[in-house]
Design a protein around this motif. Structure first.
Motif, PDB file in Angstrom:
ATOM      1  N   ALA A  53       0.820  -1.225   0.000  1.00  0.00           N
ATOM      2  CA  ALA A  53       0.000   0.000   0.000  1.00  0.00           C
ATOM      3  C   ALA A  53       0.847   1.265   0.000  1.00  0.00           C
ATOM      4  N   ASP A  54       1.999   1.221   0.630  1.00  0.00           N
ATOM      5  CA  ASP A  54       2.834   2.423   0.737  1.00  0.00           C
ATOM      6  C   ASP A  54       3.767   2.633  -0.448  1.00  0.00           C
ATOM      7  N   LEU A  55       3.769   1.729  -1.422  1.00  0.00           N
ATOM      8  CA  LEU A  55       4.667   1.888  -2.569  1.00  0.00           C
ATOM      9  C   LEU A  55       4.391   3.160  -3.352  1.00  0.00           C
ATOM     10  N   SER A  56       3.157   3.609  -3.362  1.00  0.00           N
ATOM     11  CA  SER A  56       2.830   4.823  -4.117  1.00  0.00           C
ATOM     12  C   SER A  56       2.943   6.089  -3.273  1.00  0.00           C
ATOM     13  N   ARG A  57       3.311   5.944  -2.019  1.00  0.00           N
ATOM     14  CA  ARG A  57       3.405   7.103  -1.122  1.00  0.00           C
ATOM     15  C   ARG A  57       4.561   8.013  -1.528  1.00  0.00           C
ATOM     16  N   ARG A  58       4.264   9.285  -1.635  1.00  0.00           N
ATOM     17  CA  ARG A  58       5.276  10.292  -1.957  1.00  0.00           C
ATOM     18  C   ARG A  58       5.750  10.870  -0.629  1.00  0.00           C
ATOM     19  N   SER A  59       6.824  10.300  -0.122  1.00  0.00           N
ATOM     20  CA  SER A  59       7.199  10.521   1.273  1.00  0.00           C
ATOM     21  C   SER A  59       8.316  11.538   1.489  1.00  0.00           C
ATOM     22  N   VAL A  60       8.891  12.068   0.434  1.00  0.00           N
ATOM     23  CA  VAL A  60       9.991  13.033   0.583  1.00  0.00           C
ATOM     24  C   VAL A  60       9.559  14.337  -0.085  1.00  0.00           C
ATOM     25  N   GLU A  61       8.711  15.076   0.618  1.00  0.00           N
ATOM     26  CA  GLU A  61       8.190  16.327   0.090  1.00  0.00           C
ATOM     27  C   GLU A  61       9.343  17.309  -0.146  1.00  0.00           C
ATOM     28  N   PRO A  62       9.250  18.134  -1.155  1.00  0.00           N
ATOM     29  CA  PRO A  62       8.135  18.326  -2.079  1.00  0.00           C
ATOM     30  C   PRO A  62       8.207  17.401  -3.299  1.00  0.00           C
ATOM     31  N   SER A  63       9.132  16.471  -3.322  1.00  0.00           N
ATOM     32  CA  SER A  63       9.264  15.569  -4.463  1.00  0.00           C
ATOM     33  C   SER A  63       7.998  14.735  -4.650  1.00  0.00           C
ATOM     34  N   THR A  64       7.682  14.433  -5.889  1.00  0.00           N
ATOM     35  CA  THR A  64       6.549  13.564  -6.191  1.00  0.00           C
ATOM     36  C   THR A  64       7.003  12.127  -6.465  1.00  0.00           C
ATOM     37  N   LEU A  65       8.278  11.836  -6.182  1.00  0.00           N
ATOM     38  CA  LEU A  65       8.774  10.469  -6.368  1.00  0.00           C
ATOM     39  C   LEU A  65       8.122   9.519  -5.374  1.00  0.00           C
ATOM     40  N   SER A  66       7.900   8.297  -5.824  1.00  0.00           N
ATOM     41  CA  SER A  66       7.438   7.219  -4.948  1.00  0.00           C
ATOM     42  C   SER A  66       8.196   5.960  -5.350  1.00  0.00           C
ATOM     43  N   LEU A  67       8.187   4.977  -4.483  1.00  0.00           N
ATOM     44  CA  LEU A  67       8.844   3.718  -4.818  1.00  0.00           C
ATOM     45  C   LEU A  67       8.172   3.072  -6.026  1.00  0.00           C
ATOM     46  N   LEU A  68       6.847   3.099  -6.082  1.00  0.00           N
ATOM     47  CA  LEU A  68       6.154   2.538  -7.241  1.00  0.00           C
ATOM     48  C   LEU A  68       6.499   3.329  -8.501  1.00  0.00           C
ATOM     49  N   GLY A  69       6.620   4.637  -8.374  1.00  0.00           N
ATOM     50  CA  GLY A  69       7.046   5.450  -9.513  1.00  0.00           C
ATOM     51  C   GLY A  69       8.422   5.041 -10.006  1.00  0.00           C
ATOM     52  N   LEU A  70       9.324   4.732  -9.084  1.00  0.00           N
ATOM     53  CA  LEU A  70      10.657   4.267  -9.484  1.00  0.00           C
ATOM     54  C   LEU A  70      10.577   2.928 -10.200  1.00  0.00           C
ATOM     55  N   VAL A  71       9.753   2.017  -9.705  1.00  0.00           N
ATOM     56  CA  VAL A  71       9.588   0.707 -10.361  1.00  0.00           C
ATOM     57  C   VAL A  71       9.066   0.919 -11.781  1.00  0.00           C
ATOM     58  N   ARG A  72       8.058   1.752 -11.929  1.00  0.00           N
ATOM     59  CA  ARG A  72       7.480   2.027 -13.245  1.00  0.00           C
ATOM     60  C   ARG A  72       8.498   2.712 -14.157  1.00  0.00           C
ATOM     61  N   HIS A  73       9.235   3.665 -13.618  1.00  0.00           N
ATOM     62  CA  HIS A  73      10.256   4.360 -14.398  1.00  0.00           C
ATOM     63  C   HIS A  73      11.323   3.388 -14.884  1.00  0.00           C
ATOM     64  N   LEU A  74      11.785   2.535 -13.989  1.00  0.00           N
ATOM     65  CA  LEU A  74      12.844   1.605 -14.377  1.00  0.00           C
ATOM     66  C   LEU A  74      12.332   0.546 -15.350  1.00  0.00           C
ATOM     67  N   ALA A  75      11.056   0.199 -15.291  1.00  0.00           N
ATOM     68  CA  ALA A  75      10.475  -0.679 -16.318  1.00  0.00           C
ATOM     69  C   ALA A  75      10.550   0.008 -17.678  1.00  0.00           C
ATOM     70  N   ASP A  76      10.213   1.291 -17.715  1.00  0.00           N
ATOM     71  CA  ASP A  76      10.295   2.037 -18.971  1.00  0.00           C
ATOM     72  C   ASP A  76      11.735   2.172 -19.454  1.00  0.00           C
ATOM     73  N   VAL A  77      12.656   2.404 -18.535  1.00  0.00           N
ATOM     74  CA  VAL A  77      14.066   2.549 -18.912  1.00  0.00           C
ATOM     75  C   VAL A  77      14.604   1.231 -19.470  1.00  0.00           C
ATOM     76  N   GLU A  78      14.314   0.121 -18.800  1.00  0.00           N
ATOM     77  CA  GLU A  78      14.731  -1.197 -19.300  1.00  0.00           C
ATOM     78  C   GLU A  78      14.156  -1.408 -20.704  1.00  0.00           C
ATOM     79  N   ARG A  79      12.868  -1.124 -20.856  1.00  0.00           N
ATOM     80  CA  ARG A  79      12.189  -1.313 -22.143  1.00  0.00           C
ATOM     81  C   ARG A  79      12.835  -0.465 -23.229  1.00  0.00           C
ATOM     82  N   HIS A  80      13.126   0.777 -22.882  1.00  0.00           N
ATOM     83  CA  HIS A  80      13.732   1.669 -23.874  1.00  0.00           C
ATOM     84  C   HIS A  80      15.071   1.123 -24.355  1.00  0.00           C
ATOM     85  N   TRP A  81      15.991   0.882 -23.445  1.00  0.00           N
ATOM     86  CA  TRP A  81      17.345   0.520 -23.873  1.00  0.00           C
ATOM     87  C   TRP A  81      17.431  -0.865 -24.498  1.00  0.00           C
TER      88      TRP A  81
END
Length: 184
Positions: A53-81
């Protein structure tokens, strides 16, 4: 009560449980680069362990990063390269697009389906990349990227280690803010 001081590295997972960073320190280049990348991927997974449940939590304000966002980003990065650049597949990124370039981060909504979707995408891209690396005739296989121009598999592997290491630093801070868990 006496406590024995512990290393920050042992707080998240003790050395007995942590299977990362045990690959060879000598040997052939492909295995070493693939091993470093596998260790960085395992670090991301470890940082996300037990936090559905907390994977999508944006816990380091004011950043909008979340752990789930990192997982999704790295999936896109892997896919791209690996798929788009090196394998030259005509596929779109999974979570971001030219009209929504931060969709990987910004679209990381809470809920079990979003978490399952993020992990499934990431695992599929990692599996493809690992197979591509294993089957490539050598590290000099090339592809073309609009940003970097001609790149080799060697460069992509080094860049991917760099990409994960950078984002694993973000994951350290996000996880610590969520529940206090620290460690490498």
């Amino acid at each position: 009560m006496t406590t024995t001081p512990r290393s920050r590295a042992e707080i998240f997972a003790g050395p007995e449980e942590d299977g990362r960073f045990r690959g060879p320190a000598t040997g052939e280049e492909r295995g070493m680069l693939a091993g470093f990348l596998a260790d960085q991927r395992a670090t991301l997974e470890m940082k996300c362990t037990g936090l559905d449940a907390d994977l999508s939590r944006r816990s380091v304000e004011p950043s909008t990063l979340s752990l789930l966002g990192l997982v999704r980003h790295l999936a896109d990065v892997e896919r791209h390269w690996f798929r788009q650049v090196l394998a030259q597949q005509d596929v779109a990124r999974r979570f971001s697009s030219p009209t929504d370039p931060d969709g990987d981060f910004d679209g990381a909504d809470s809920g079990p389906e979003a978490v399952r979707e993020g992990w499934a995408a990431w695992r599929a891209e990692v599996e493809f990349a690992d197979r591509f690396v294993a089957e490539a005739p050598d590290l000099d296989v090339e592809g073309h990227d609009e940003w970097r121009g001609t790149v080799s598999l060697r460069w992509v592997l080094i860049h991917m280690v760099e990409e994960y290491a950078r984002h694993n630093g973000h994951a350290d801070l996000l996880r610590e803010r969520i529940d206090g868990a620290i460690g490498i």
